[in-house]
Design an enzyme around this catalytic site. Structure first.
Site, PDB file in Angstrom:
ATOM      1  N   GLU A 284     -30.501 101.871  19.478  1.00 22.78           N
ATOM      2  CA  GLU A 284     -31.805 101.197  19.433  1.00 22.78           C
ATOM      3  C   GLU A 284     -32.915 101.952  20.148  1.00 22.78           C
ATOM      4  O   GLU A 284     -33.426 101.497  21.177  1.00 22.78           O
ATOM      5  CB  GLU A 284     -31.687  99.792  20.017  1.00 22.78           C
ATOM      6  CG  GLU A 284     -30.717  98.913  19.262  1.00 22.78           C
ATOM      7  CD  GLU A 284     -30.805  97.448  19.671  1.00 22.78           C
ATOM      8  OE1 GLU A 284     -31.543  97.128  20.606  1.00 22.78           O
ATOM      9  OE2 GLU A 284     -30.127  96.633  19.024  1.00 22.78           O
TER      10      GLU A 284
ATOM     11  N   GLU B 130     -23.977  95.690  15.535  1.00 19.96           N
ATOM     12  CA  GLU B 130     -24.070  94.585  16.495  1.00 19.96           C
ATOM     13  C   GLU B 130     -24.548  93.338  15.777  1.00 19.96           C
ATOM     14  O   GLU B 130     -25.485  93.386  14.979  1.00 19.96           O
ATOM     15  CB  GLU B 130     -25.087  94.872  17.620  1.00 19.96           C
ATOM     16  CG  GLU B 130     -24.601  95.815  18.675  1.00 19.96           C
ATOM     17  CD  GLU B 130     -25.616  96.026  19.804  1.00 19.96           C
ATOM     18  OE1 GLU B 130     -26.496  95.164  20.009  1.00 19.96           O
ATOM     19  OE2 GLU B 130     -25.517  97.063  20.463  1.00 19.96           O
TER      20      GLU B 130
END
Ligand code: GCO
Length: 448
Positions: A171, A359
């Site tokens: 991320e 995720e």
């Protein structure tokens, strides 16, 4: 209303099912000399934003309990484990001298995984920059690209006989945005002048890092993971629809498009023109990553409205709490079709051949009662989201796997230990582990 029931048999046999963690959130060892300090150690002891100071602790003590945790993964019938390597454990000063004890630690972890039939999927950078490098400017310093590549080289050379699945970064939007623009994450810097160079250098490091892995380990499977959220307008107006476009450029497109060779989304976000100050000849090409797959990390949907008070963006998010919708303890709306929409959006890039949901999960206020955690809300969450993934598979999108966030409750960044995302409950005073009912649910689903 009954939550949807996902059907395991509707997924291909070779679909990857796994569970995710990261080093800074689970390993500990911040103060025992087993690694160098990271920006998160320093950020915590400085005081997490408006919250109180906490000492960098042992988190889940994965450093000493990795066998117990890998045994739990094995017991749950999960065959893939996504975890990260702590850069300051490999190179305590960020560069230069290698810490052999750190290499040995991860070699033991990967060995133990392999001995249990569990494939390690390894993230190289999950936000724990060595503190010494931050003192030299961290990601705002262009030298960070070379620091990172040197670190990647050590990792690939040390682990390529054990690890084939690599994620270069986790991320990049979150660690540059929260860390260098709004300052709620380490290193706690604020403003465009920090954010833009940090993001450009992180993406250059991602591109160069991916090509370096390929050259050192041609058979590697290489990707990175990207946060993303489905976006819908608050009001059905042109203004709010335009706000969604700008927010989409920021939250969903900014990090992946340069890596795919599409450049920065400057048309929607003109402030990105200022990236020219950090650009050097050849950068556009160097930003392009050599990816076999893209990791999609989705938790929620966001609802967007135009706001002229928000500089650069002219748009803001309307929190779930103000919208009479169900939400998790993080305040994130529970909206299963968000995962379908993001798989669809990321699949629409012709360059993306394979996707993994690296995720997905939820934090709830879990209670340990008589040795049990009956987290029906989390089970319902998984049923909803996995059903939507099933729909994505059915509709032919190239999604090839799914990882739950997270194996154990752990250190949740600015929220510290208040938020519990695990399939396994942790009593942080004793480090005792208890498999939650959601963990057993996942096992039974996988056995179907
Ligand atoms: C992140 C991380 C995880 C978080 C999870 C829940 O993307 O923020 O990869 O470290 O813990 O997303 O917030």
């Amino acid at each position: 209303m009954h939550p949807e029931q996902p059907d395991r048999s509707k997924f291909p046999n070779d679909f990857i099912w796994g569970v995710s963690t990261s080093a800074p959130q689970t390993e500990g060892g911040a103060t025992d000399g087993s690694r160098g300090a990271s920006i998160w150690d320093e950020f915590q002891s400085r005081g997490l934003f408006f919250r109180k100071k906490i000492e960098p602790g042992i988190t889940c003590d994965f450093l000493h309990r990795y066998k117990e945790d890998i045994d739990i993964i094995h017991q749950l019938g999960i065959r893939n484990f996504r975890l990260s390597i702590a850069w300051p454990r490999i190179l305590p000063d960020g560069k230069g001298k290698v810490n052999q004890a750190g290499i040995d630690f991860y070699r033991r972890v990967f060995d133990y995984c392999l001995s249990k039939g569990i494939t390690p999927w390894v993230t190289l950078y999950h936000w724990d920059l060595p503190l010494t490098l931050e003192k030299e400017g961290g990601w705002t310093n262009r030298a960070s690209v070379e620091w990172f590549c040197d670190y990647v080289r050590v990792c690939i050379d040390s682990f390529k006989d054990q690890v084939r699945h690599w994620m270069v970064m986790n991320e990049p939007l979150v660690f540059t945005g929260a860390g260098y623009f709004i300052g709620v994450h380490a290193p706690g810097r604020r403003g465009m002048n920090h954010f833009l160079p940090a993001l450009h250098h992180a993406l250059l490091a991602q591109g160069k890092g991916s090509r370096l892995i390929r050259s050192l380990q041609p058979e590697a499977m290489i990707g990175s993971t990207f946060s993303c959220s489905q976006l819908t307008p608050y009001n059905d107006t042109d203004n709010d629809k335009a706000a969604v476009q700008r927010m989409d450029a920021l939250l969903n497109r900014l990090m992946i498009e340069p890596a795919l060779g599409l450049g920065y989304p400057i048309a929607e976000l003109p402030v990105l023109k200022r990236l020219e100050n950090s650009m050097q000849p050849g950068d556009e090409k160097d930003l392009i990553a050599d990816f076999d797959f893209v990791g999609v990390q989705n938790y929620t949907r966001e609802v967007v409205t135009a706001s002229r008070w928000v500089p650069y963006l002219g748009a803001k998010l309307v929190p779930a709490k103000k919208r009479a919708v169900p939400y998790t303890e993080m305040g994130w709306e529970i909206h299963p079709s968000s995962i379908y929409e993001m798989i669809k959006q990321f699949s629409s890039y012709p360059q993306v051949k394979k996707l993994f949901v690296t995720e997905n999960g939820a934090s709830f206020r879990d209670q340990l009662v008589n040795g049990q955690v009956d987290d029906q809300n989390r089970i319902a969450y998984f049923k909803g989201y996995i059903s939507q993934m099933q729909k994505a598979v059915h509709d032919g999108f190239p999604v090839k796997g799914y990882f739950v966030w997270s194996l154990t409750d752990n250190f949740e960044w600015a929220e510290a230990y208040k938020q519990r995302f695990g399939l396994v409950y942790i009593d942080f005073s004793t480090q005792a582990r208890t498999i939650k009912n959601s963990g057993y649910w996942y096992t039974n689903f996988l056995k179907q």
